[in-house]
Design a protein around this motif. Structure first.
Motif, short mmCIF file in Angstrom:
data_model
loop_
_atom_site.label_atom_id
_atom_site.label_comp_id
_atom_site.label_asym_id
_atom_site.label_seq_id
_atom_site.Cartn_x
_atom_site.Cartn_y
_atom_site.Cartn_z
N GLY B 139 0.79 -1.23 0.00
CA GLY B 139 0.00 0.00 0.00
C GLY B 139 0.82 1.27 0.00
O GLY B 139 0.32 2.33 -0.39
N VAL B 140 2.07 1.16 0.41
CA VAL B 140 2.91 2.37 0.52
C VAL B 140 3.12 3.02 -0.84
O VAL B 140 2.98 4.23 -1.00
N ASP B 141 3.44 2.22 -1.83
CA ASP B 141 3.76 2.78 -3.15
C ASP B 141 2.55 3.48 -3.76
O ASP B 141 2.67 4.56 -4.34
N THR B 142 1.38 2.89 -3.61
CA THR B 142 0.17 3.52 -4.15
C THR B 142 -0.12 4.84 -3.43
O THR B 142 -0.43 5.85 -4.06
N CYS B 143 0.00 4.80 -2.12
CA CYS B 143 -0.24 6.01 -1.33
C CYS B 143 0.71 7.12 -1.76
O CYS B 143 0.29 8.26 -1.98
N LEU B 144 1.96 6.78 -1.91
CA LEU B 144 2.96 7.76 -2.34
C LEU B 144 2.56 8.41 -3.66
O LEU B 144 2.63 9.63 -3.82
N ASN B 145 2.15 7.60 -4.61
CA ASN B 145 1.78 8.15 -5.91
C ASN B 145 0.53 9.01 -5.83
O ASN B 145 0.42 10.01 -6.55
N THR B 146 -0.39 8.64 -4.95
CA THR B 146 -1.58 9.48 -4.77
C THR B 146 -1.19 10.85 -4.21
O THR B 146 -1.66 11.89 -4.67
N VAL B 147 -0.30 10.84 -3.22
CA VAL B 147 0.14 12.09 -2.61
C VAL B 147 0.92 12.92 -3.63
O VAL B 147 0.72 14.14 -3.74
N VAL B 148 1.77 12.26 -4.40
CA VAL B 148 2.56 12.98 -5.40
C VAL B 148 1.65 13.63 -6.45
O VAL B 148 1.84 14.80 -6.81
N ASP B 149 0.65 12.91 -6.90
CA ASP B 149 -0.30 13.49 -7.87
C ASP B 149 -0.97 14.73 -7.29
O ASP B 149 -1.15 15.73 -7.98
N ALA B 150 -1.36 14.64 -6.03
CA ALA B 150 -2.05 15.77 -5.40
C ALA B 150 -1.13 16.97 -5.29
O ALA B 150 -1.50 18.09 -5.65
#
Lengths: 319, 319, 319, 319
Positions: B139-150
């Protein structure tokens, strides 16, 4: 008419760059010189003005924000400031001005035209969809999709848990973003400035749905109606389970514009140049029934854009 | 071993479904019957257990959340409750248990094994990356990408304005998400639990950068270090321009998992079944140097995962 | 009217699920029983029909494809087959039918109504935007954004290299997707069925732009005009540098629908039920100037939707 | 060491800009002057070299492609050309060179070092993941996610129809992208250069799955194994239903890099400068077990990166 200028003003919205590009390129193809004014009215007063070329707007259409930057310029409410602005435009030989922005910015444009006789065309650029006489403003569609993506992510986790999620979205005086995003994500409730909220009733509705087996619970609130924290405080003790808060903030202004916004902005940019060339002034480009038309700025600004209450009803009915 | 069960527990994280799918399908291909326990330990106590098939986990890998749902189960801290859980597992003929979740859930799993002798394998599932002895959790990698997109969307609008944006991200005890997302978006500052913040210094740094011509200003703060509001209050009067706030909240838990998380979860799911078949118990699957290994649960839970301070340094140096 | 049914037919398009959801939920709220027919006309002939509930359409709005599945049904061109279909509908007590699909599917619906007197309302669902009398069909906006995202990714790499990229997009008889996606991504050229292509001229244009310093070169071609391979073959020896090919294929039909398509589909679904309740039949819901209206199916199908040539001009002018 | 230069060469890959940014900024912070060489070895031979500043790499990390552009340079296989390149570097006072690229580019770098004694550090930048001794190359993770998104869209429409979809992805000599993307999307089959394909068997497998009720059918093929058209031709008559083709092409090279690729590229960029400062040369930065190390270029290039056959097995087992 030999030389025109374009500026973005007030809050930025995705698609502004596509509008700038269209004004510049179509202006040049129409035989005009096109200048860019940086940082809105503030930059105009600082004479932060530079010539634009076909190449200087290459590769910008897909970018959020505005390459011309923007600012708020409170001193522009003073007539003397606007006279000064008109003088600067004249000094630079600028015979027509395209202003892309929201209500405040269009007000400035209207006065500039009425008092100072500067030929001005406005483009409605705001994510709030609160400008009258146009079906959509530049940026609304992108903003909606950003909000929808965010709520959709919440739904993933909402259906794994027993919690209520409160999402605060933009919309100071308009519930458009909240209503439509709630409608198309199947949110359980929407709180908007146009409709008074009754927390007692809302809590009961949520409890009933929970009893019928619904485990998702998402409430979308427009910032102009209440803050997410206020909503959470009102709901938590009534529904008896925890709430979690998301405040999207300026994320809603960003992102690469959707196809819709790029197309709308491109068409409006072209229409603005055409209007100036035809000698029109004091007008705004507007989307009406699929067509781009021009409408009088003073009429736009007198009217309050009303939210289509059918959308509110629809949201309630289908969720 | 003839029958095993799988559950998700605690906060959900993207990729849990891919892990469930792998446990179920690889379990079945290995000759086992695989059961799904709904809503974590709470569902186990309610005997909310059902057989899973190859088909019942079709089309779930791409979904956020967890099809088995999840919950927190505070009563599981009591030994009697865990004895009851072990009895239920026995009653259903379940000889091995796979638990996917964060620290609290893995603690439950460890006690279940130590006291009740239930063969248990844990999978680290959390977006915080705060579980020791594994390089990454599911889940860490997905979360990171969500935050980066935001944050990337914020940058669009940030570079159009003169404002500071404060983004609050997840991470109660770990600054991993804040640090890496700040590093890879070039945020101006990162505030994390691991490093005490000095608002005076931070404000000076921001002012200096502004003077050198930088107009973007984004500060990423981990919820465990401070709230976005606190940061804003501390900065605003010191830097003299407005701040805007974004609180991403549970959006960070949602979204379709990235390729990395799907792969990690699939490999860990398979490794968990293999471990049970080998007779291992009281272990957790872990990613170490690109390989999936098993580590002792009690060692994992004794240790605190430390943030690589090189990342913090790197973020400071490159922004 | 007590019982109606809904089906999707022909090629699927994103937003069909939102339309199904609206028909089912609004139908139920209006006091009707609503049935779902699986796999279009083929499923109707197989009596693959089941009752839908409020819950059975939960969580589907965000999904691409159609939960009712779809198929082509060539035998439906025969009158006897349609008579058989009408008999089956009668047998199941279905007094009104909502058909979501493209031109072929709407033809079937029209004949079912004209010959067999089945009350029918059509919804335009196709990514091609080739259905007359409606500004947009369900799925067009999502498809456009998918194509735009893909072309945008090509531009990243295109601007790093000296190559021409040919992108083949959907549109058998309509150049809408190619034209608008080309326009809003600034593609160098667009090849569509509506306008004969002159490869000599096109190659010269690309060479001139290259000379003026443009390094990107993207050509969008609608499948109905030529294949990407044909275009590449015609261009390569004329422009003297390599081409690379992308064929998006059915990716263009997939993806979570945009806010626009979800809203359009929801509104059309509600309008279809309203039309049936009002006793209208042989009509299609249509978007005209921002409003949802009904138009006669036979008129829709007689007319060929024409591409707005202003868009083609605009694409040429701004790129 | 006072002055170094950085270039990108060969096919671009997402994350190259993050690497350039790290080399430039960390180089400057380490007291070096950093130059950028445009268009790879071709630009070096043209002396297309310019000084880079902290600001000149601002806002580039999130962009696909490479701001330094790239090219293939066939004449670099000749020793005299490389001697010429070394002379140019010397003339410009460049004492260390960072080359970001794939196998061909790294070969050039190795010879430049071995023959001409130019201190060189390579960074593995390629979406194919075909460079030995490093777990991942810059761009692989982004490419994977792009492919996964595309296949996921196909699944939407695939589950609505009865068709087989063939997706051709990159990978001339490596099946990594095809294998992992197939594995994490649950594709029915994967065709890669490493494993000979038996179309008879494959068709039988697809037919069996269809009989067991599976309606999706997606086959991922690496371009190095076969073209999508070849696969379609071999399958269509055997399976008896239609196939549809998607060729992603250079879309796979584009897109904003993922968090993983930005982090990997940033760490490798810093490591490259550190290596030069330590006096290392003829090395490549590599990711090994979560750590960034340097490995000898000649060893990297002697070895063929092998695909982990566990992944192939896993893909088969879980789908």
């Amino acid at each position: 008419m030999k030389r025109i200028a374009v500026m973005t003003s007030g809050g930025d919205s995705p698609g502004m760059n596509a509008a700038i590009r269209a004004v510049v390129r179509y202006g040049i193809k129409s035989g005009l010189e096109v200048y860019g004014i940086k940082r809105g009215y503030a930059g105009l007063l600082d004479e932060d003005i530079e010539p634009m070329t076909f190449a200087s707007v290459g590769g910008i259409m897909e970018k959020g924000g505005t390459i011309l930057r923007t600012s708020r310029c409170p001193e522009f409410v003073r007539k003397e400031t606007r006279a000064e602005a008109a003088k600067i435009l004249k000094k630079h030989g600028i015979e027509g001005l395209v202003v892309i922005g929201g209500e405040g910015s269009l007000h400035g444009a209207m006065f500039l035209e009425e008092e100072q006789k500067v030929p001005v065309v406005g483009l409605p650029g705001t994510i709030d969809n609160d400008i009258a006489m146009t079906d959509m403003s530049i940026g609304v569609d992108t903003c909606l999709n950003t909000v929808v993506d965010a709520i959709q992510k919440l739904k993933d986790t909402a259906s794994s848990h027993e919690r209520a999620f409160i999402v605060e979205v933009m919309g100071r005086s308009s519930g458009y973003i909240a209503t439509v995003s709630g409608l198309v994500t199947g949110a359980e409730a929407v709180i908007i400035p146009e409709v008074p909220v009754n927390y007692e009733e809302l809590a009961n509705k949520l409890l009933e749905e929970r009893e019928r087996g619904k485990i998702n619970c998402i409430v979308v609130v427009a910032e102009g109606a209440a803050s997410a924290y206020t909503v959470a405080r009102h709901l938590e003790h009534r529904i008896g389970y925890e709430t979690r808060i998301t405040i999207l903030g300026h994320i809603q202004r960003g992102g690469s514009p959707t196809a819709f916004d790029r197309l709308l902005a491109s068409r409006m940019g072209v229409a603005a140049v055409d209007a100036l060339l035809r000698g029109e002034s004091g007008v705004m480009t507007a989307l009406q029934g699929g067509k781009i038309v021009t409408v009088k700025l003073d009429e736009v600004l007198k009217e309050k854009k009303r939210l289509d209450m059918e959308l509110v009803k629809l949201a309630g009915m289908l969720s």
